[in-house]
Each structure stands twice: as structure tokens, then as C-alpha cells.
Motif scaffolding. Structure first.
Motif, short mmCIF file in Angstrom:
data_model
loop_
_atom_site.label_atom_id
_atom_site.label_comp_id
_atom_site.label_asym_id
_atom_site.label_seq_id
_atom_site.Cartn_x
_atom_site.Cartn_y
_atom_site.Cartn_z
N GLN A 1 0.86 -1.18 0.00
CA GLN A 1 0.00 0.00 0.00
C GLN A 1 0.90 1.23 0.00
OE1 GLN A 1 -3.03 0.11 2.99
NE2 GLN A 1 -3.51 2.25 2.64
N GLY B 1 0.86 5.32 0.47
CA GLY B 1 0.08 6.45 0.97
C GLY B 1 1.00 7.57 1.43
N GLU B 2 0.45 8.51 2.16
CA GLU B 2 1.22 9.65 2.65
C GLU B 2 2.43 9.25 3.49
OE1 GLU B 2 -1.81 11.87 4.75
OE2 GLU B 2 -1.79 13.37 3.15
N VAL C 1 -7.03 13.18 7.90
CA VAL C 1 -6.62 12.63 6.60
C VAL C 1 -7.19 13.54 5.52
CG1 VAL C 1 -6.49 10.27 7.48
CG2 VAL C 1 -8.60 11.06 6.44
N ILE D 1 -9.66 11.86 -1.92
CA ILE D 1 -8.50 11.20 -2.52
C ILE D 1 -8.92 10.54 -3.83
CG2 ILE D 1 -7.20 10.75 -0.41
CD1 ILE D 1 -8.84 7.78 -1.62
N ALA E 1 -7.95 7.08 -5.70
CA ALA E 1 -7.32 5.82 -5.28
C ALA E 1 -7.37 4.79 -6.40
CB ALA E 1 -8.03 5.28 -4.04
N HIS F 1 -2.35 -0.96 -3.45
CA HIS F 1 -3.31 0.13 -3.26
C HIS F 1 -2.51 1.42 -3.11
CE1 HIS F 1 -6.95 2.19 -1.90
NE2 HIS F 1 -6.21 2.75 -0.96
N GLN F 2 -3.01 2.49 -3.73
CA GLN F 2 -2.37 3.79 -3.59
C GLN F 2 -3.44 4.86 -3.50
OE1 GLN F 2 -1.95 6.77 -5.69
NE2 GLN F 2 -3.75 6.02 -6.74
N GLU F 3 -3.11 5.92 -2.82
CA GLU F 3 -4.02 7.05 -2.68
C GLU F 3 -3.27 8.35 -2.94
OE1 GLU F 3 -5.77 6.88 1.22
OE2 GLU F 3 -6.77 4.97 0.80
N THR F 4 -3.92 9.26 -3.65
CA THR F 4 -3.36 10.57 -3.93
C THR F 4 -4.39 11.61 -3.49
OG1 THR F 4 -2.22 9.67 -5.86
CG2 THR F 4 -2.48 12.08 -5.76
#
Length: 160
Positions: A74, A76-77, A132, A136, A138, A154-157
Motif C-alpha cells: 500500500q 500512501g502519505e 486525513v 482522494i 485511489a 493500493h495507492q491514494e493521492t
């Protein structure tokens, strides 16, 4: 008649040995179970992704254990996390999720065992006391392994 008896005996042994030497025809193996249709796979992937979000909200690590591939990552930030780290983070209760919503969901299949789900997520949550991003973009990569769709990445921007 006596001259023919040895011929009959030899012929009988020959035919008996010939018949016993043949291998029986194996019974046909059962037909393999048909795989999921593309529509079934799409529904399963979307449902799994929503189940993981709900588990995050409920601080429930079990769905992450069951639905992440062993080599899942994953992004993320805070960086890159492994399945072990993700499951531990979900179980420690450091996030408080008041609400979330997923929209603009799209599933793209690259082949019969690889799919990417993309969507926008909006959330009202804090993790470790820090808010958070409220929105986002994702993506999650799903792989068919052992007859089951598993989340492999999994990635989130943060959305603007």
C-alpha cells in the motif's frame, strides 16, 4: 477332436492374456468449474474494495487479512506498507472514521486475472490525531489467485 483341444487351449490362453493386458478406459475427469464472468469479477472486486473501506471504518483487521495478497503493498502519505504492516495498522485502532463515500468507480481488466479499480474517495477521518485528506483518488490492483480476487496493491493521492 483331440488334435484340436491343444489348439483351443492355446487360443483360449492367448485371448485371455490379450484381454487382460488392455488397460481400462479411464472415466472422464469432471469438467473444471467455469471461471467468473467479467461482470461477476467486477462486482466482486467492487464489493471487496467497499468491504475494506468499511473494515477501516470499523477498525476490523480481519477483512484485510482475508482479502489482501500475501505480497500486497500500500502506498500512501506515510510511504509504502506491506500486508503485515497494513493489518497491524488496521487492528491498532489509530484511525477514527466518521464517514466515507466512494464514487467514480471504474474497473479495468488487463487480462482474466488482473484488474485495476480506480475511484474517488471522500472521508471524514483522523489517523493518529491528524486529519486525513478529505478527498482522494485511489487505485487498487487485484489479482486472481487460487480462484479468489485479492488486493495486491493500493495507492491514494490527495484530490484537489
Amino acid at each position: 477332436m483331440i488334435k484340436r483341444l491343444p489348439l483351443v487351449i492355446v487360443l483360449t490362453f492367448f485371448l485371455t492374456s490379450l484381454a487382460s493386458a488392455q488397460t481400462p478406459t479411464p472415466s472422464p475427469s469432471p469438467a473444471p468449474k467455469p471461471g467468473m464472468t467479467k461482470a461477476q469479477s467486477q462486482r466482486t472486486i467492487i464489493a471487496t474494495e467497499k468491504k475494506l473501506w468499511e473494515a477501516w471504518k470499523n477498525k476490523d483487521a480481519k477483512p484485510f487479512k482475508a482479502n489482501l495478497a500475501a505480497d500486497s503493498i500500500q502506498v500512501g502519505e506515510s510511504g509504502v506498507g506491506t500486508k503485515t504492516e497494513i493489518v497491524a495498522a488496521m487492528g491498532n485502532g489509530s484511525c477514527d472514521v466518521k464517514s466515507y463515500a466512494l464514487s467514480d468507480i471504474k474497473v479495468t481488466f488487463f487480462n482474466s486475472s488482473t484488474a485495476l479499480i480506480t475511484y474517488k474517495g471522500t472521508e471524514d477521518a483522523t489517523c493518529g490525531g491528524t486529519a486525513v485528506p478529505p478527498a482522494i483518488w485511489a487505485s487498487s490492483l487485484y489479482l486472481m489467485r487460487g480462484g479468489k480476487w485479492l488486493a495486491a496493491a493500493h495507492q491514494e493521492t490527495p484530490a484537489k
